[in-house]
Structure formats: structure tokens, C-alpha cells
Design a protein around this motif. Sequence first.
Motif, PDB file in Angstrom:
ATOM      1  N   PRO A  70       0.796  -0.929   0.118  1.00 24.62           N
ATOM      2  CA  PRO A  70      -0.084  -0.308   0.064  1.00 24.62           C
ATOM      3  C   PRO A  70       0.502   1.069  -0.305  1.00 24.62           C
ATOM      4  CG  PRO A  70      -0.152  -1.118   2.481  1.00 24.62           C
ATOM      5  CD  PRO A  70       1.054  -1.867   1.215  1.00 24.62           C
ATOM      6  N   HIS A  71       2.427   1.111  -0.139  1.00 27.24           N
ATOM      7  CA  HIS A  71       2.731   2.503   0.139  1.00 27.24           C
ATOM      8  C   HIS A  71       4.504   2.231  -0.092  1.00 27.24           C
ATOM      9  CE1 HIS A  71       3.462   5.049   3.924  1.00 27.24           C
ATOM     10  NE2 HIS A  71       4.577   5.838   2.683  1.00 27.24           N
ATOM     11  N   VAL A  72       4.569   2.308  -1.564  1.00 24.62           N
ATOM     12  CA  VAL A  72       6.054   3.032  -2.425  1.00 24.62           C
ATOM     13  C   VAL A  72       5.800   4.231  -2.895  1.00 24.62           C
ATOM     14  CG1 VAL A  72       6.044   0.948  -2.987  1.00 24.62           C
ATOM     15  CG2 VAL A  72       4.691   1.991  -4.708  1.00 24.62           C
ATOM     16  N   HIS A  73       7.109   4.774  -3.395  1.00 22.77           N
ATOM     17  CA  HIS A  73       7.772   5.935  -4.011  1.00 22.77           C
ATOM     18  C   HIS A  73       8.301   5.157  -5.125  1.00 22.77           C
ATOM     19  CE1 HIS A  73       5.960   8.627  -0.457  1.00 22.77           C
ATOM     20  NE2 HIS A  73       6.579   7.294   0.313  1.00 22.77           N
ATOM     21  N   LEU A  74       7.903   5.577  -6.534  1.00 21.68           N
ATOM     22  CA  LEU A  74       8.596   4.866  -7.074  1.00 21.68           C
ATOM     23  C   LEU A  74       9.125   6.864  -8.511  1.00 21.68           C
ATOM     24  CD1 LEU A  74       6.860   1.962  -7.974  1.00 21.68           C
ATOM     25  CD2 LEU A  74       9.316   1.831  -6.986  1.00 21.68           C
ATOM     26  N   LEU A 159      -6.312  10.437  -0.181  1.00 23.32           N
ATOM     27  CA  LEU A 159      -5.338  11.216   0.422  1.00 23.32           C
ATOM     28  C   LEU A 159      -4.339  11.949   1.452  1.00 23.32           C
ATOM     29  CD1 LEU A 159      -8.269  14.079   0.233  1.00 23.32           C
ATOM     30  CD2 LEU A 159      -6.883  13.366  -1.837  1.00 23.32           C
ATOM     31  N   LYS A 160      -3.803  11.937   0.656  1.00 26.95           N
ATOM     32  CA  LYS A 160      -2.119  11.882   2.072  1.00 26.95           C
ATOM     33  C   LYS A 160      -2.365  12.990   3.191  1.00 26.95           C
ATOM     34  CE  LYS A 160       2.318  10.250   3.711  1.00 26.95           C
ATOM     35  NZ  LYS A 160       3.918  10.021   3.653  1.00 26.95           N
ATOM     36  N   VAL A 161      -1.692  13.207   4.192  1.00 27.18           N
ATOM     37  CA  VAL A 161      -1.542  14.665   4.432  1.00 27.18           C
ATOM     38  C   VAL A 161      -0.644  14.710   5.303  1.00 27.18           C
ATOM     39  CG1 VAL A 161      -4.356  15.702   3.708  1.00 27.18           C
ATOM     40  CG2 VAL A 161      -3.706  14.621   6.268  1.00 27.18           C
ATOM     41  N   VAL A 248      -0.406   6.139   7.838  1.00 25.02           N
ATOM     42  CA  VAL A 248       0.905   5.295   7.444  1.00 25.02           C
ATOM     43  C   VAL A 248       2.584   4.665   8.697  1.00 25.02           C
ATOM     44  CG1 VAL A 248       0.537   6.388   5.696  1.00 25.02           C
ATOM     45  CG2 VAL A 248       2.108   7.521   6.655  1.00 25.02           C
ATOM     46  N   HIS A 249       2.895   4.791   8.002  1.00 23.33           N
ATOM     47  CA  HIS A 249       4.412   3.839   8.459  1.00 23.33           C
ATOM     48  C   HIS A 249       4.306   4.367  10.429  1.00 23.33           C
ATOM     49  CE1 HIS A 249       4.902   8.346   7.861  1.00 23.33           C
ATOM     50  NE2 HIS A 249       5.096   8.312   6.030  1.00 23.33           N
ATOM     51  N   MET A 250       3.798   3.814  10.836  1.00 22.44           N
ATOM     52  CA  MET A 250       3.950   3.648  12.442  1.00 22.44           C
ATOM     53  C   MET A 250       5.395   3.759  12.819  1.00 22.44           C
ATOM     54  SD  MET A 250       0.280   2.267  13.349  1.00 22.44           S
ATOM     55  CE  MET A 250       0.212   2.419  15.415  1.00 22.44           C
ATOM     56  N   THR A 322       5.535  -0.509   2.947  1.00 18.90           N
ATOM     57  CA  THR A 322       7.256  -0.794   2.744  1.00 18.90           C
ATOM     58  C   THR A 322       7.127   1.079   2.715  1.00 18.90           C
ATOM     59  OG1 THR A 322       7.294  -0.862   0.461  1.00 18.90           O
ATOM     60  CG2 THR A 322       7.661  -2.551   1.870  1.00 18.90           C
ATOM     61  N   ASP A 323       7.179   1.923   2.426  1.00 17.71           N
ATOM     62  CA  ASP A 323       7.369   2.913   2.402  1.00 17.71           C
ATOM     63  C   ASP A 323       9.228   2.530   0.844  1.00 17.71           C
ATOM     64  OD1 ASP A 323       7.141   5.861   2.103  1.00 17.71           O
ATOM     65  OD2 ASP A 323       8.078   6.046   4.037  1.00 17.71           O
ATOM     66  N   HIS A 324       8.438   1.636   0.643  1.00 23.16           N
ATOM     67  CA  HIS A 324       9.937   1.193  -0.115  1.00 23.16           C
ATOM     68  C   HIS A 324      10.218   3.129  -1.564  1.00 23.16           C
ATOM     69  CE1 HIS A 324      12.337  -0.611  -3.531  1.00 23.16           C
ATOM     70  NE2 HIS A 324      11.820  -0.299  -4.374  1.00 23.16           N
TER      71      HIS A 324
HETATM   72 ZN    ZN Z   1       5.985   6.773   1.865  1.00 25.27          ZN
END
Ligand code: ZN
Length: 484
Positions: A70-74, A159-161, A248-250, A322-324
Motif C-alpha cells: 500500500p505504500h511505495v515511492h517510485l 489522500l495523504k496529508v 501510515v508508516h507507524m 514498505t514505504d519503498h
Molecule cells: Zn512514504
Amino acid sequence: MTMLIRGGTLVSTDRTFIADILIDGGKIIAIDESDGSEIRNPDTGRRRTPPEVETIDASGKLIFPGGVDPHVHLDLPMFDTVSSDDHYSGTKAAAFGGTTTVLDFVSFDHPTLGESVEAWHQKAEKAAVDYSAHMNLTRFNEKIAAEIPYLLEMGISTLKVFTAYNGRLRLEDGNIFKALRVARENGMLVMLHAENGDVIDILVAEALAAGHTSPEWHAKTRPAWGAVESALRAFALAATADAPLYLVHMNTAGEVDMLKYGRERGLKVMGETCPQYLFFTEDDLRRPDGAKWICSPPMRSAADNARLSEGVADGTIQTIGTDHCPFFQDGTQPILYEGKMIAIPGKELGKDDFTKIPNGLPGVEDRLPVLWTSGVGSGKLTANQFVALTSTNPARIFGLYPRKGALLPGSDADIVIWDPHRKARHGVAQSHQRTDYNLYEGWELCGMPEKVFLRGQLIVDGDKWLGKAGMGEFLPRMPGAPVL
Ligand code: ZN
Ligand code: DUC
Ligand code: ZN
């Protein structure tokens, strides 16, 4: 093409059972739990037996729905560089780790939300597995608020804040509250990056003035209490707006406590952690190569690791992403990637100043094998919890279920044949993530994907890559996804 995966042990969130899976047109069309020797044709009802269809023997193997990260940054620009996995290399790495759907983020760096989404689509279309994105809501006014519902027409329902990154990404509390109300009215979900931006800015300025430049100061200037208070603050805003919120990412024990507190009071709050927060601590930042562990939010303590693991096991936390967001440890030294030498500026940019170290870590490929070994292999998690945390729950929360995250008739045939006995020493040499290091270097893993299918197509077969750039599909997501 019709295909039969025969005799594998299917793992869902609540059952583990031997069955055959019949696939056609990229979808699962039947699951047969009989004796494993025959399968019914769904059109005629008659039994049919191989070799009418291509058959893959999966006996002795586990079968999971493809992982959903649910969480990657490409291809994310940061400081003077960009995250080193783009939408092709990052999704190829995901596939090798058993993940067939990734959720990226749209940067709000064009005048409108719609233009930002369009720009993201151009970059994302080379993805090799299926994908969608969350919208980073990093500016807010009435015009932007009015545009938010149109994101749904573009298939974006989240939406991410941020309560940190003052002057860049942060929204004021009042604007977060307004965004939560717009989200609720439209069946959308708000996700929160919880840190205290004001405190961080003061502590960073003081640290630099005192000459503290090493990586550990990244963690020291982003205190855990900032995450705890901003999580509770946002839960209170969500409660007042009667809106769901996903943390996210606790990375801290206190966030687990706050999430438990909120959920026990009936708030529609959910949480995600990432493998790195279960295993690593601020001590890793003090190593000579500490920059490798720099990400935001930072690593914390062994007690935080333990409380997060407890929250994962007891159901307080719903997903593991992962917040990859990888960077090279030393971007001056090229690595060989698909036959070409490649170097992308990375962590060395901050060798004299922790504030210049690009924030982020590799992990999209490591997620399933590392969690299987550490969680299921050690008895802390069941195989069913593993599937829930890494596939089914993210698919449900983000409006993709039952197309993704499920082994059901009608679901996409995103299937992982998992060998629970395959052992390997993990590390950068085995990894397909496009960077020069691996956080889990030297870990002895037991359990990894043997074959990975994306919509019925075999894309990973052992060590072989059979996928290609552009075969991933954009996944439009619906509003009104459930709160788990
Ligand atoms: Zn992230
Ligand atoms: N944290 C990181 O470390 N990198 C990318 C974005 C984020 O939230
Ligand atoms: Zn974040």
C-alpha cells in the motif's frame, strides 16, 4: 489461455486448504476443493481433467493472493536526486518478492490535482505489475477542496496529508479537518504522515548550529512524541469530522497505543507499519554506514520494535507496507542493472550534513520473504495473518478487493506459489531493487516465492524474469471502501 494450478495449499485470511485453481482470461474462474484430481468446467458443469488445460503442479507449496504493497515511492524527486527505482525497476523488484500490486503517491506539484495525476500517469505507465496511487494533499484552499471529488473520476480515492515538512508538504490542522470532511462526504480515505513539523524545525536548526551533522541526528531531531501527539491530534480531527483515517508508516510504540485507544472508542482509524520499524533502531544510524537507515519517520528503539510487532500480531495494526523509496548508498559508484551500468546520486549527498541525506529505503522486494521468516517462521504470526497484512487488508482498505487480495472466482489471477522451505541468504546480490545495498544483508531467510503470476501471466519463475515494462495496469479505485 486456460491454466490449472493443481494441489497447492491456498491461504486466505481465515482458511488454509488444498484446492485446484482454474484460470482463464487473466481471472480465477474456479476453485475446486474436491480431491484435487478433477475440476468442473464452470460453463458446462461437467468434470474435466488435465491435460485439457496447461497444468502446474503446486503440491507441497502454499498459494497466496499476490501481495499488495500500500505504500511505495517510485521515481520520487528528493533533494538533488530521485529515488533509484522507477515504475519499471521497482515493480519488477516487487514481483520478485511476491507483490503484484503497488500503491504509489502523486506529488501535488502541478497547478491542479488533475494535472498532477496526469503527470504521474506518464511516469507510471512503464510499471510491470498493477498499480494505483494516493494523492498527496500538500496544499489546500477552497478551489482545491472543490477539485477533490473529481479525483474519484480519475480512480483515485485516497489522500495523504502531513503534519510535518513545514512550508513544503504540511497542512495546518484546520485544513486537515476540512480535508477529512470532504473525504467523508465523498467516501474517500485520508492517510496521515504523523510527525510534529514545528518541533522538528527547531531541533534541526539547533543541531546544525551545534555542529551535529551525523545520521543519528536525523532521528534525534524527529522525536517519537511528535508522532504520538500528531497521531492522536489527527484521530481527534477525524472523530470530529466522522471520517476514517489511516496512519501510515507507524514507527513508535506510542502510535500503537493511540491507535488502540482510538479503535477501542469506535473511531474509524487504521494503521500501517513497515518491516524496517520492526527490526532496526537508532543504533543502526550510529553505524559508519548509518545513512542507509535514514528515512522519515526514523528508526526508534527495541521497545518500539516490540510494541509494533505486538500491534501487528494482535490486530491493532491492519497492514504492512514498505514505504519503498530507495537511494544508492554511494551514488558515485555505478551498479550493473539489466546489462547497463547505472549510478544515481544517493546517500553520499549528505555525508557532511544529515539534512541532505535523501530519506528513504529499499524494501518492496524484501517485504514478504522477511516477514514470512521473522513472523510466520518464528510463530508470531499465522500464515493467514500474513496474507491479511500483506495482501487482503490493503486491498480492502484501498478499494481493490476482491479484484486484488483474494483467491476467489472472479478475482484477478495474481497468484504467488510460495515455497515455505526454500532457504537463502538474503542480500543485495540476490535483490532486484535498483540500489547498491540491502537492509537485510546476510539474513538467513526461509520461505520465498517460487512462481508469481500477474493476471494469469507467469512473470517470475524462480530466478527468471518473464515480465516486461508496461504490462502493469492502472487500477481505478472506488469510493466507500470498508474500515477494517
Ligand atoms: Zn512514504
Ligand atoms: N519517507 C521517506 O523516508 N521517504 C519518502 C517519503 C517518506 O514519507
Ligand atoms: Zn510519509
